[in-house]
Each structure stands twice: as structure tokens, then as C-alpha cells.
Design a protein around this motif. Structure first.
Motif, short mmCIF file in Angstrom:
data_model
loop_
_atom_site.label_atom_id
_atom_site.label_comp_id
_atom_site.label_asym_id
_atom_site.label_seq_id
_atom_site.Cartn_x
_atom_site.Cartn_y
_atom_site.Cartn_z
N VAL A 195 0.83 -1.21 0.00
CA VAL A 195 0.00 0.00 0.00
C VAL A 195 0.87 1.26 0.00
N LEU A 196 2.02 1.22 0.69
CA LEU A 196 2.92 2.38 0.69
C LEU A 196 3.75 2.41 -0.58
N ARG A 197 4.21 1.28 -1.05
CA ARG A 197 4.98 1.26 -2.30
C ARG A 197 4.16 1.83 -3.45
N GLU A 198 2.88 1.48 -3.49
CA GLU A 198 2.01 2.00 -4.55
C GLU A 198 1.74 3.49 -4.38
N ALA A 199 1.50 3.91 -3.14
CA ALA A 199 1.24 5.33 -2.88
C ALA A 199 2.46 6.18 -3.19
N TYR A 200 3.64 5.68 -2.79
CA TYR A 200 4.85 6.47 -3.04
C TYR A 200 5.20 6.48 -4.53
N ALA A 201 5.00 5.36 -5.21
CA ALA A 201 5.24 5.32 -6.65
C ALA A 201 4.35 6.33 -7.37
N ALA A 202 3.08 6.41 -6.95
CA ALA A 202 2.17 7.39 -7.55
C ALA A 202 2.64 8.81 -7.28
N HIS A 203 3.15 9.04 -6.08
CA HIS A 203 3.67 10.36 -5.72
C HIS A 203 4.87 10.73 -6.59
N CYS A 260 5.60 9.52 -9.54
CA CYS A 260 5.11 9.73 -10.91
C CYS A 260 4.57 11.14 -11.08
N GLU A 261 3.78 11.58 -10.12
CA GLU A 261 3.18 12.91 -10.22
C GLU A 261 4.23 14.01 -10.15
N LEU A 262 5.21 13.86 -9.26
CA LEU A 262 6.21 14.90 -9.06
C LEU A 262 7.15 15.01 -10.26
N TYR A 263 7.60 13.86 -10.78
CA TYR A 263 8.62 13.86 -11.82
C TYR A 263 8.06 13.66 -13.23
N GLY A 264 6.76 13.37 -13.33
CA GLY A 264 6.18 13.13 -14.65
C GLY A 264 6.80 11.92 -15.32
N ALA A 265 7.09 10.88 -14.53
CA ALA A 265 7.76 9.69 -15.04
C ALA A 265 6.96 8.44 -14.70
N GLY A 266 7.16 7.39 -15.46
CA GLY A 266 6.45 6.15 -15.21
C GLY A 266 7.16 5.27 -14.20
N ILE A 267 6.72 5.32 -12.96
CA ILE A 267 7.32 4.55 -11.88
C ILE A 267 6.25 3.63 -11.30
N GLY A 268 6.59 2.36 -11.05
CA GLY A 268 5.66 1.42 -10.46
C GLY A 268 6.11 0.97 -9.09
N ALA A 269 5.26 0.25 -8.40
CA ALA A 269 5.59 -0.24 -7.06
C ALA A 269 6.82 -1.13 -7.07
N ASP A 270 7.08 -1.83 -8.19
CA ASP A 270 8.25 -2.69 -8.25
C ASP A 270 9.55 -1.90 -8.31
N HIS A 286 14.35 17.48 -10.99
CA HIS A 286 15.17 17.09 -12.14
C HIS A 286 14.31 16.23 -13.06
N GLY A 287 14.89 15.88 -14.21
CA GLY A 287 14.19 15.03 -15.16
C GLY A 287 14.85 13.69 -15.36
N LEU A 288 15.66 13.24 -14.42
CA LEU A 288 16.45 12.03 -14.61
C LEU A 288 15.61 10.77 -14.75
N LEU A 289 14.45 10.75 -14.11
CA LEU A 289 13.62 9.55 -14.17
C LEU A 289 12.94 9.39 -15.53
N SER A 290 13.07 10.39 -16.38
CA SER A 290 12.55 10.29 -17.75
C SER A 290 13.63 9.85 -18.73
N ASP A 291 14.86 9.73 -18.26
CA ASP A 291 15.95 9.27 -19.11
C ASP A 291 15.76 7.79 -19.44
N ALA A 292 15.96 7.43 -20.69
CA ALA A 292 15.74 6.05 -21.12
C ALA A 292 16.63 5.05 -20.38
N GLN A 293 17.76 5.51 -19.86
CA GLN A 293 18.70 4.61 -19.18
C GLN A 293 18.73 4.79 -17.67
N TRP A 294 17.71 5.42 -17.11
CA TRP A 294 17.79 5.72 -15.68
C TRP A 294 17.91 4.45 -14.84
#
Length: 391
Positions: free
Chosen positions: A75-83, A85-95, A221-229
């Protein structure tokens, strides 16, 4: 018979600095007013009442009394991943998320995941002392990237390249910085990340204080949008300051699923799982207390401005950097070590600060002020205490 030996990697470390600094404050006689504690970074205001309620409910629940998932409550991994995603505009999942017991533990897990004894991890100079001692007790070498006041204590690409030597596995940065408060601009972080990619090393980015960037700063920053992050970035975070719960020890790692899997092996031996009740409460607080956290960001900026105003009237002292929770202050006593200055400032002026000496080579002219600990009214009292201070 000879005494049994202890691990020299531990015995050679200095004692923890914060208790030593706080001991100086116990000798202050109170003649100038209450002690002003600018030493350890702790929130200078209480948690939200709703968070305390959620913590109490979670702590009283049988659901959280057993072992939990090593990687953290879903429940926290999903909530933090969503947070994220919203902050950095990047696709992050609970995994991509691993929950730890505080950000110091997140750092040691990241360091162990990428480096072995004898390898090197680069840090800035000045550095956060717990990072340096964590590496030292693991037998991981520390390489230093020079920073200076003229450059706002922000590392340059040239300094990083110069520090690269065989055996470097990662570069560890803290932004907003501890101890200086310096905020690393997105374009500088992108350039630094490009260096890490070109040289096949990791960037371990500690963003414990990112929630206290200036209002309307946007994505750090925009690092989480880098293809090799996922092949080069490990991001660290702490819930302690934003939610005013440092005693509950809760941090997070954002990384590739592969790195999360490796860190789970480490965590299973360190702690098995982070505190479960706190995870359940923070999972509710992340979306539920966004407005309250925004108000705290504004309050911290008010405190930062109060410190700027105070320091502007102290010509013999110089505010070299300030941001988020910290300020790096140049003291005027050039012939005196920072430990002596800080000790006298605590005992005679009732101001607790941390000597620059604890943050690396060549930092003896500085003191770290954790200004976020005190409200603006308290910070204004620094002027009268520091104006006539001498040793």
C-alpha cells in the motif's frame, strides 16, 4: 591473556558528532534566553493530528504485529510510486520502490548493492558525515569531489571527472544538500548523470529534503525520464522531515526492479522489514496531507528568509549557502578550529551548531546551521547573540 580484538573499521571511526554537540549545550547557563538548537535536523513543528491518529490506529492493529514484506508494504509502495510519478512526470511502479528504516539505511543498502570492500564511491566535499562513516565501516573507499563557496557548493562536471579513478562504482550526491543547503539545478544534475552513464557508474541521489525546495520549484530534475535511468540511478528519500516523524524511521529507494531485488537481500539481513505501522499511516498521509505539507514548505522558506535577514546584519559572519533545512555559515575566527567555535557558541551564546570539520577536509571555517529547527521569531534572536560574540 590478550583482550579480544574489535573490528578496526569501526574502532577507527569518531564518535557520533550530534551527541557531542548537544553535550556542549548542557553547559549553557541560559543567561541569554533559551537554548537555540540548530544542530540535528529535526522538524520544528509537530506532525499533523490526522497522522498521529493513523499511527495510533496502525500501531493498535494486529495486522501490523507480524513480519511484513521485505520490500515494504504494498500500500505504501504503490502510494509512493504514484507520488513520484506525479512529481517527476515519469512512469514509476511499485516494483521500483523499496521501503527502508530511514534514509541512512536506504543509503547503506544502496552502497552495499553497488560496491564491495575495496571499491570506491565518490562524494562531494563537504559531505554528509553519516554517508562517509557508512562507507568506512563497510571497507568501501571514499573519493572526494571538490566543491567550494565560490561555486555555491555545487559540484562541477569537471570536478567529478577529475575525481574518477579506477575502482569507482558510484557517485553519491545529496540535494538539497546536507550540510550546505545548496540546491543542485536540474541542468547540472543532467550533466552529472551523463558523466555517470558514460563512465558506467551509478548515481546515488539522496533527496531527503526535496519537499522543502522553494515554492513552485517544480520537479527537482528530469532524470527519471531518461531512457537509461534504471541502469544508472538509485534515488533515496526520507519521510521523516516531511511528515515530522523521524522517530518512526521510514525512508524509500527508487530504482530498477533488479536493484530492488538485490536490496531485498540486504534488508532481509539488516532488519527484515521497515516499521509496519508507520508504513500504513504514511500510505494514507501521502495523498491525504498534501496541502499541509505544502504549508510546511512555505514555513521553511519563511525561516530561511529570517536567517538571511539576520546574517545580512552580521558583517563578520558570512552566509555561504542556504536552502531546504540547512545553511553553511563562515565564522570570522580564522585561527580557531570550527569545533572550538561551535563549542564556545553553544556554551556562551546558547546556539547549537555543527562544526564544519565534521563534514570533510578544509571545512574548518564553517558551521552548519539546521535553521528549519527554529521558527522565524527564534531565528531573529541569533543576531543579538552573535553580534558581540568573540572567543
Amino acid at each position: 591473556m590478550p583482550a579480544a580484538a574489535l573490528n578496526p573499521l569501526i574502532t577507527r571511526l569518531s564518535p557520533p558528532p550530534i551527541p557531542a554537540v548537544q553535550a556542549w549545550g548542557r553547559s549553557y547557563d541560559g543567561s541569554l534566553g533559551p537554548l537555540i538548537d540548530l544542530s540535528q535536523a529535526v522538524p520544528g513543528y509537530p506532525p499533523h493530528p490526522a497522522l498521529l491518529q493513523w499511527l495510533g490506529e496502525a500501531a493498535a492493529s494486529l495486522a501490523y504485529t507480524n513480519y511484513g514484506p521485505i520490500e515494504g508494504e504494498m500500500v505504501l509502495r504503490e502510494a509512493y510510486a504514484a507520488h513520484v510519478c506525479e512529481l517527476y512526470g515519469a512512469g514509476i511502479g511499485a516494483d521500483n520502490i523499496h521501503i527502508t528504516s530511514g534514509c541512512n539505511q536506504a543509503f547503506i543498502c544502496a552502497a552495499m548493492a553497488v560496491a564491495a570492500a575495496g571499491d570506491t564511491i565518490l562524494m562531494t566535499n563537504p559531505y554528509y558525515f553519516n554517508h562517509e562513516t557508512s562507507l568506512a565501516m563497510l571497507g568501501i573507499k571514499t573519493g572526494l569531489v571538490a566543491c567550494n563557496s565560490a561555486g555555491g557548493f555545487i559540484p562541477t562536471v569537471e570536478a567529478i571527472v577529475e575525481a574518477l579513478v579506477p575502482g569507482v562504482r558510484a557517485l553519491a550526491l545529496v540535494t538539497p544538500n546536507n550540510p550546505t543547503g545548496a540546491i543542485y539545478p536540474p541542468d547540472r544534475l543532467k550533466a552529472v548523470f551523463d558523466v555517470c552513464k558514460r563512465n558506467g557508474i551509478w548515481l546515488i541521489l539522496d533527496e531527503t529534503y526535496r519537499d522543502f525546495l522553494p515554492e513552485h520549484y517544480g520537479a527537482p530534475h528530469g532524470l527519471l525520464s531518461d531512457a537509461q535511468w534504471q541502469e544508472h540511478l538509485i534515488q533515496l528519500y526520507s519521510f521523516s522531515k516531511s511528515f515530522c516523524i523521524p522517530g518512526h524511521r521510514l525512508g524509500a529507494i527508487t530504482a530498477s526492479a533488479r536493484v530492488v531485488e538485490e536490496i531485498a537481500k540486504i534488508m532481509d539481513n539488516l532488519q527484515i522489514c521497515a516499521p509496519r505501522a508507520a508504513q500504513g499511516a504514511v500510505a494514507q498521509a501521502l495523498p491525504g496531507l498534501a496541502e499541509w505539507r505544502a504549508g510546511n514548505r512555505h514555513e521553511i522558506e519563511v525561516r530561511a528568509q529570517a536567517l538571511r535577514d539576520v546574517m545580512a546584519g552580521l558583517n563578520d559572519w558570512k552566509l555561504e549557502a542556504v536552502g531546504a533545512y540547512f545553511a553553511f555559515v563562515r565564522h570570522p575566527f580564522k585561527a580557531r578550529p570550527s569545533t572550538e567555535v561551535a563549542e564556545h557558541l553553544a556554551k556562551r551564546a546558547g546556539i547549537l551548531s555543527v562544526p564544519g570539520q565534521y563534514f570533510g577536509e578544509g571545512q574548518d571555517q564553517f558551521l552548519r546551521f539546521a535553521f528549519a529547527n527554529a521558527n522565524a521569531a527564534t531565528i531573529t534572536q541569533l543576531h543579538g547573540r552573535m553580534l558581540g560574540f568573540s572567543i
